[in-house]
Write a protein that holds these residues in place. Structure first.
Motif, PDB file in Angstrom:
ATOM      1  N   LEU A   1       5.016   5.713   8.256  1.00 55.05           N
ATOM      2  CA  LEU A   1       5.357   5.112   9.550  1.00 55.05           C
ATOM      3  C   LEU A   1       6.823   5.345   9.912  1.00 55.05           C
ATOM      4  CD1 LEU A   1       3.291   1.828   9.156  1.00 55.05           C
ATOM      5  CD2 LEU A   1       2.725   3.816  10.577  1.00 55.05           C
ATOM      6  N   ALA A   2       7.704   5.330   8.913  1.00 54.13           N
ATOM      7  CA  ALA A   2       9.125   5.621   9.181  1.00 54.13           C
ATOM      8  C   ALA A   2       9.289   7.061   9.658  1.00 54.13           C
ATOM      9  CB  ALA A   2       9.960   5.365   7.930  1.00 54.13           C
ATOM     10  N   ALA A   3       8.492   7.976   9.090  1.00 55.83           N
ATOM     11  CA  ALA A   3       8.560   9.388   9.507  1.00 55.83           C
ATOM     12  C   ALA A   3       8.125   9.548  10.959  1.00 55.83           C
ATOM     13  CB  ALA A   3       7.694  10.251   8.598  1.00 55.83           C
ATOM     14  N   ARG A   4       7.334   8.601  11.471  1.00 53.54           N
ATOM     15  CA  ARG A   4       6.919   8.633  12.874  1.00 53.54           C
ATOM     16  C   ARG A   4       7.931   7.937  13.778  1.00 53.54           C
ATOM     17  NH1 ARG A   4       0.939   6.401  12.434  1.00 53.54           N
ATOM     18  NH2 ARG A   4       1.545   5.593  14.465  1.00 53.54           N
ATOM     19  N   GLY A   5       9.038   7.461  13.186  1.00 52.59           N
ATOM     20  CA  GLY A   5      10.110   6.876  13.972  1.00 52.59           C
ATOM     21  C   GLY A   5      10.006   5.384  14.204  1.00 52.59           C
ATOM     22  N   LEU A   6       9.089   4.694  13.534  1.00 55.92           N
ATOM     23  CA  LEU A   6       8.963   3.254  13.722  1.00 55.92           C
ATOM     24  C   LEU A   6      10.085   2.517  13.001  1.00 55.92           C
ATOM     25  CD1 LEU A   6       6.053   4.275  14.430  1.00 55.92           C
ATOM     26  CD2 LEU A   6       5.254   2.080  13.633  1.00 55.92           C
ATOM     27  N   THR A   7      10.491   1.380  13.559  1.00 55.65           N
ATOM     28  CA  THR A   7      11.501   0.542  12.916  1.00 55.65           C
ATOM     29  C   THR A   7      10.834  -0.297  11.836  1.00 55.65           C
ATOM     30  OG1 THR A   7      11.148  -1.285  14.447  1.00 55.65           O
ATOM     31  CG2 THR A   7      12.814   0.372  15.061  1.00 55.65           C
ATOM     32  N   ASN A   8      11.638  -0.857  10.932  1.00 55.20           N
ATOM     33  CA  ASN A   8      11.086  -1.684   9.857  1.00 55.20           C
ATOM     34  C   ASN A   8      10.282  -2.853  10.406  1.00 55.20           C
ATOM     35  OD1 ASN A   8      11.712  -0.302   7.539  1.00 55.20           O
ATOM     36  ND2 ASN A   8      13.638  -1.372   7.185  1.00 55.20           N
ATOM     37  N   ASP A   9      10.753  -3.483  11.483  1.00 58.38           N
ATOM     38  CA  ASP A   9       9.994  -4.608  12.049  1.00 58.38           C
ATOM     39  C   ASP A   9       8.576  -4.172  12.417  1.00 58.38           C
ATOM     40  OD1 ASP A   9      12.102  -6.346  11.779  1.00 58.38           O
ATOM     41  OD2 ASP A   9      12.765  -6.159  13.868  1.00 58.38           O
ATOM     42  N   ARG A  10       8.445  -3.043  13.072  1.00 56.12           N
ATOM     43  CA  ARG A  10       7.119  -2.550  13.469  1.00 56.12           C
ATOM     44  C   ARG A  10       6.329  -2.073  12.252  1.00 56.12           C
ATOM     45  NH1 ARG A  10       7.128   1.296  18.385  1.00 56.12           N
ATOM     46  NH2 ARG A  10       4.914   0.890  18.159  1.00 56.12           N
ATOM     47  N   ILE A  11       7.016  -1.448  11.300  1.00 53.83           N
ATOM     48  CA  ILE A  11       6.348  -0.954  10.088  1.00 53.83           C
ATOM     49  C   ILE A  11       5.745  -2.114   9.306  1.00 53.83           C
ATOM     50  CG2 ILE A  11       6.744   0.079   7.808  1.00 53.83           C
ATOM     51  CD1 ILE A  11       8.836   1.911   9.207  1.00 53.83           C
ATOM     52  N   PHE A  12       6.551  -3.147   9.069  1.00 56.48           N
ATOM     53  CA  PHE A  12       6.056  -4.271   8.268  1.00 56.48           C
ATOM     54  C   PHE A  12       4.962  -5.041   9.004  1.00 56.48           C
ATOM     55  CE2 PHE A  12      10.398  -3.931   6.192  1.00 56.48           C
ATOM     56  CZ  PHE A  12       9.910  -3.211   5.121  1.00 56.48           C
ATOM     57  N   ALA A  13       5.052  -5.106  10.322  1.00 53.34           N
ATOM     58  CA  ALA A  13       3.976  -5.746  11.090  1.00 53.34           C
ATOM     59  C   ALA A  13       2.681  -4.954  10.941  1.00 53.34           C
ATOM     60  CB  ALA A  13       4.377  -5.859  12.562  1.00 53.34           C
ATOM     61  N   ALA A  14       2.770  -3.625  11.001  1.00 58.59           N
ATOM     62  CA  ALA A  14       1.588  -2.773  10.861  1.00 58.59           C
ATOM     63  C   ALA A  14       0.985  -2.901   9.462  1.00 58.59           C
ATOM     64  CB  ALA A  14       1.934  -1.319  11.159  1.00 58.59           C
ATOM     65  N   ILE A  15       1.837  -2.876   8.440  1.00 58.12           N
ATOM     66  CA  ILE A  15       1.348  -2.985   7.062  1.00 58.12           C
ATOM     67  C   ILE A  15       0.693  -4.349   6.841  1.00 58.12           C
ATOM     68  CG2 ILE A  15       2.065  -3.099   4.634  1.00 58.12           C
ATOM     69  CD1 ILE A  15       4.158  -0.918   5.318  1.00 58.12           C
ATOM     70  N   THR A  16       1.255  -5.397   7.423  1.00 60.29           N
ATOM     71  CA  THR A  16       0.672  -6.731   7.297  1.00 60.29           C
ATOM     72  C   THR A  16      -0.746  -6.760   7.862  1.00 60.29           C
ATOM     73  OG1 THR A  16       2.840  -7.772   7.391  1.00 60.29           O
ATOM     74  CG2 THR A  16       0.955  -9.154   7.968  1.00 60.29           C
ATOM     75  N   ILE A  17      -0.977  -6.041   8.936  1.00 58.14           N
ATOM     76  CA  ILE A  17      -2.314  -5.968   9.531  1.00 58.14           C
ATOM     77  C   ILE A  17      -3.242  -5.108   8.681  1.00 58.14           C
ATOM     78  CG2 ILE A  17      -3.596  -5.055  11.513  1.00 58.14           C
ATOM     79  CD1 ILE A  17      -1.122  -5.882  13.223  1.00 58.14           C
ATOM     80  N   GLU A  18      -2.715  -4.019   8.114  1.00 60.63           N
ATOM     81  CA  GLU A  18      -3.542  -3.080   7.348  1.00 60.63           C
ATOM     82  C   GLU A  18      -3.958  -3.615   5.979  1.00 60.63           C
ATOM     83  OE1 GLU A  18      -1.332   0.567   7.100  1.00 60.63           O
ATOM     84  OE2 GLU A  18      -1.429   0.901   9.259  1.00 60.63           O
ATOM     85  N   LEU A  19      -3.096  -4.381   5.329  1.00 58.18           N
ATOM     86  CA  LEU A  19      -3.372  -4.815   3.954  1.00 58.18           C
ATOM     87  C   LEU A  19      -4.708  -5.529   3.786  1.00 58.18           C
ATOM     88  CD1 LEU A  19       0.063  -5.917   2.476  1.00 58.18           C
ATOM     89  CD2 LEU A  19      -1.507  -4.212   1.547  1.00 58.18           C
ATOM     90  N   PRO A  20      -5.059  -6.498   4.638  1.00 61.22           N
ATOM     91  CA  PRO A  20      -6.341  -7.180   4.429  1.00 61.22           C
ATOM     92  C   PRO A  20      -7.560  -6.280   4.634  1.00 61.22           C
ATOM     93  CG  PRO A  20      -4.928  -8.453   5.901  1.00 61.22           C
ATOM     94  CD  PRO A  20      -4.283  -7.125   5.694  1.00 61.22           C
ATOM     95  N   GLU A  21      -7.369  -5.142   5.293  1.00 62.86           N
ATOM     96  CA  GLU A  21      -8.483  -4.232   5.553  1.00 62.86           C
ATOM     97  C   GLU A  21      -8.695  -3.229   4.425  1.00 62.86           C
ATOM     98  OE1 GLU A  21      -7.448  -2.533   9.306  1.00 62.86           O
ATOM     99  OE2 GLU A  21      -7.774  -4.422  10.369  1.00 62.86           O
ATOM    100  N   ARG A  22      -7.774  -3.190   3.468  1.00 60.05           N
ATOM    101  CA  ARG A  22      -7.869  -2.236   2.361  1.00 60.05           C
ATOM    102  C   ARG A  22      -8.640  -2.823   1.199  1.00 60.05           C
ATOM    103  NH1 ARG A  22      -6.338   2.989   2.086  1.00 60.05           N
ATOM    104  NH2 ARG A  22      -5.795   2.560  -0.042  1.00 60.05           N
ATOM    105  N   LEU A  23      -9.236  -1.935   0.416  1.00 61.02           N
ATOM    106  CA  LEU A  23      -9.839  -2.323  -0.851  1.00 61.02           C
ATOM    107  C   LEU A  23      -8.857  -1.935  -1.942  1.00 61.02           C
ATOM    108  CD1 LEU A  23     -13.458  -0.966  -0.386  1.00 61.02           C
ATOM    109  CD2 LEU A  23     -12.676  -3.303  -0.143  1.00 61.02           C
TER     110      LEU A  23
END
Length: 89
Positions: free
Chosen positions: A50-72
């Motif tokens: 996500l950082a390579a796509r230019g996202l800031t840490n705030d947006r990165i951590f928000a995205a990861i927070t959403i993705e984590l519960p969907e992972r196995l």
């Protein structure tokens, strides 16, 4: 000959897809490897992506927070005692 783990799943894929046995084995190995990624490795990998796509840490951590519960994620290794406690309490 050592029995292959998930041989029944390989056989199912061969029957239900155009994959041959070797291809089905490789696909399953990649899928299992994908889902075996530990949480810390997943977080670091997604942060890099996500950082390579230019996202800031705030947006990165928000995205990861959403993705984590969907992972196995793989279960931790369990001893025989821990397994017994799961079954018998």
């Amino acid at each position: 000959m050592t029995p292959r783990p998930h041989a029944d799943l390989v056989a199912h894929l061969v029957r239900s897809t155009p994959l041959n046995e070797g291809e089905a084995d490789r696909v399953l190995a990649e899928v299992f490897e994908w889902f075996a990624e530990p949480v810390p490795d997943f977080v670091r990998r997604r942060h890099r992506e996500l950082a390579a796509r230019g996202l800031t840490n705030d947006r990165i951590f928000a995205a990861i927070t959403i993705e984590l519960p969907e992972r196995l994620f793989p279960a931790p290794p369990l001893s025989s005692r821990q397994l017994r406690r799961l079954v018998y309490g």
